[in-house]
Design an enzyme around this catalytic site. Structure first.
Site, PDB file in Angstrom:
ATOM      1  N   SER A 301       0.747  -1.075   0.075  1.00  0.00           N
ATOM      2  CA  SER A 301       0.081  -0.024   0.071  1.00  0.00           C
ATOM      3  C   SER A 301       0.987   1.134  -0.139  1.00  0.00           C
ATOM      4  O   SER A 301       1.789   1.292  -1.021  1.00  0.00           O
ATOM      5  CB  SER A 301      -0.963  -0.123   1.149  1.00  0.00           C
ATOM      6  OG  SER A 301      -1.952   0.944   1.147  1.00  0.00           O
ATOM      7  N   ASP A 383      -9.396  -4.626  -5.079  1.00  0.00           N
ATOM      8  CA  ASP A 383      -8.989  -3.765  -4.117  1.00  0.00           C
ATOM      9  C   ASP A 383      -9.779  -2.202  -4.527  1.00  0.00           C
ATOM     10  O   ASP A 383      -9.698  -1.945  -5.655  1.00  0.00           O
ATOM     11  CB  ASP A 383      -7.629  -3.254  -4.444  1.00  0.00           C
ATOM     12  CG  ASP A 383      -6.912  -2.841  -3.369  1.00  0.00           C
ATOM     13  OD1 ASP A 383      -7.352  -1.860  -2.761  1.00  0.00           O
ATOM     14  OD2 ASP A 383      -5.801  -3.352  -2.975  1.00  0.00           O
ATOM     15  N   HIS A 412      -8.177  -4.948  -0.408  1.00  0.00           N
ATOM     16  CA  HIS A 412      -7.000  -4.351  -0.030  1.00  0.00           C
ATOM     17  C   HIS A 412      -6.444  -4.884   1.333  1.00  0.00           C
ATOM     18  O   HIS A 412      -6.488  -4.450   2.399  1.00  0.00           O
ATOM     19  CB  HIS A 412      -7.059  -2.741   0.447  1.00  0.00           C
ATOM     20  CG  HIS A 412      -6.004  -1.919   0.479  1.00  0.00           C
ATOM     21  ND1 HIS A 412      -5.274  -1.927  -0.702  1.00  0.00           N
ATOM     22  CD2 HIS A 412      -5.470  -1.194   1.423  1.00  0.00           C
ATOM     23  CE1 HIS A 412      -4.161  -1.032  -0.101  1.00  0.00           C
ATOM     24  NE2 HIS A 412      -4.346  -0.832   0.981  1.00  0.00           N
TER      25      HIS A 412
END
Length: 433
Positions: A301, A383, A412
């Site tokens: 991320s 995601d 995610h």
């Protein structure tokens, strides 16, 4: 490229389409289940091919007949182009979702209510994802800007400090809270360092953090495999505060750190962060236990973006593992398709062009273009934080040995297969003793 995108801003179906699956459960949502599938088992299509979404709804393991299923279909992260509903027949339903005429990701989201419970699921189909091109421009002085900033930052003494954390250390590892100076005198980066106790020299893994304001725990489990691991925080705050203090900072001073100063390339919050990542490599090289050669940057991320940045800016990094990198192809929204986290261009108003100019210097795509070392990359089609459109924009910009591990069902978050793949890959490259 960006100018041509501006001329097509109202063309919704230009985009990369990748169908994503994500489950949202209510209080007792284990009673209400459902499953979406596509007519291509790998969820990947050529442009022009038709997508068919199939679903099965169950309540307490029994098929739910005559349930109303509301659905939306459109390019990921964009307004839907189809909004409708369908009634289940023997618990099942089928939705013709159409196609895409250009590379991108097409998403179907369903919502149902049954037995007092809410159920949401999504699935995303990818259309020629290997042909997705980024929208962000490349400044002519991109690397000069960063080389000059790094050179200036070198004048700030590292002033490294290490405190042994006896309560965290084990029979195998010494664990330290560390800090070093960065950006301006007195400004510090804090982190958790893990070093194997056995004598010898070790490869190292630099692990920048995901988004947010929180404590850093350190990566003890990876260090036990024979690595030095350094996990840092980016906000220049100590790691031994009460949780309430981090929560307070997250809701006040650091609430908007993701966009703070973004209209000027010299004031954007992440300038200090990116330079701090390079300083972290200086710190690792100062450790006598480091073998002086085998070093990887690894993160997910926000941390995935920072791994890309660090690898691009510092050739001492020999390998990279980046999962679901944020800060990628931020300008996608200005071209009618998904842009990267933190999505500042989704609803941007005034000073748009200032932000476009300054953020070119921070977009992970432009760092990806500089990478020359082997890398492992991974994400899911589901995601909704770092859209797969933006992640393929990064991956397709890399001209170095690279491996892509897709876990299409994931959102995610990372599956056990992804975490195992990462560790196995790092071990194969860094070859710890």
């Amino acid at each position: 490229m960006l100018n041509s995108c501006f001329s097509k801003i109202n063309t919704r179906l230009l985009l990369l389409l990748c169908f994503c699956v994500h489950f949202f459960w209510g209080a007792l949502a284990q009673d209400l289940t459902g499953g979406l599938t596509l007519n291509h088992s790998d969820w990947v299509y050529n442009t022009g091919e038709q997508v068919l979404v199939s679903g099965t709804i169950k309540y307490k393991e029994q098929l739910v007949n005559n349930a109303k299923v509301k659905y939306e279909i459109g390019a990921e992260m964009m307004s839907p182009i189809i909004t409708d509903s369908i009634i289940t027949n023997n618990g099942t339903f089928k939705i013709p979702a159409g196609t895409m005429n250009q590379p991108g990701f097409l998403r179907c989201i369903i919502n149902i209510e049954y037995g007092g419970q809410q159920y949401r699921e999504l699935i995303t189909a990818a259309f020629n994802p290997d042909n997705i091109s980024p929208t962000v421009g490349m400044p002519y002085d991109f690397m000069d800007f960063w080389k000059n900033a790094i050179e200036k930052n070198k004048s700030i003494p590292l002033d490294a400090q290490m405190i042994l954390l006896e309560d965290k250390s084990t029979s195998e590892l010494n664990v330290y809270e560390i800090s070093f100076q960065n950006y301006t005198p007195g400004s510090r980066i804090y982190g958790i360092l893990c070093i194997p106790k056995a004598s010898g020299s070790y490869p190292a893994i630099f692990n920048p953090p995901g988004a947010g304001v929180h404590k850093i725990a350190g990566d003890l489990s990876t260090a036990k495999k024979g690595f030095i691991t350094l996990q840092i925080g980016i906000h220049g705050i100590p790691l031994n505060m009460d949780e309430s203090e981090y929560e307070n900072l997250a809701n006040t001073t650091l609430k908007r750190y993701r966009v703070d100063g973004m209209y000027d390339r010299d004031t954007y919050y992440f300038k200090r962060v990116y330079l701090g990542c390079v300083k972290a490599i200086d710190f690792i090289y100062s450790l006598p236990q480091f073998d002086g050669e085998n070093l990887a940057a690894s993160g997910g991320s926000q941390g995935g973006a920072l791994a890309l940045v660090t690898t691009a800016l510092d050739d001492r990094v020999k390998y990279i593992s980046a999962y679901a990198p944020a800060l990628s192809d931020l300008t996608g929204y200005l071209c009618g398709r998904a842009g990267g986290w933190p999505h500042m261009f989704k609803n941007i108003g005034s000073n748009q062009h200032k932000a476009v100019y300054s953020l070119q210097y921070y977009d992970a795509v432009n760092f990806a273009k500089q990478i020359r070392v082997p890398g492992l990359y991974s994400w899911g089609f589901n995601d909704e934080t770092t859209p797969p459109t933006t992640m393929f924009s990064v991956y397709n910009s890399i001209h170095a040995p690279k491996e892509l591990f897709i876990e299409k069902e994931s959102g995610h978050w990372y599956s056990s297969r992804q975490t195992t793949k990462r560790l196995d890959w790092l071990q194969s490259k860094l070859k710890p003793n």
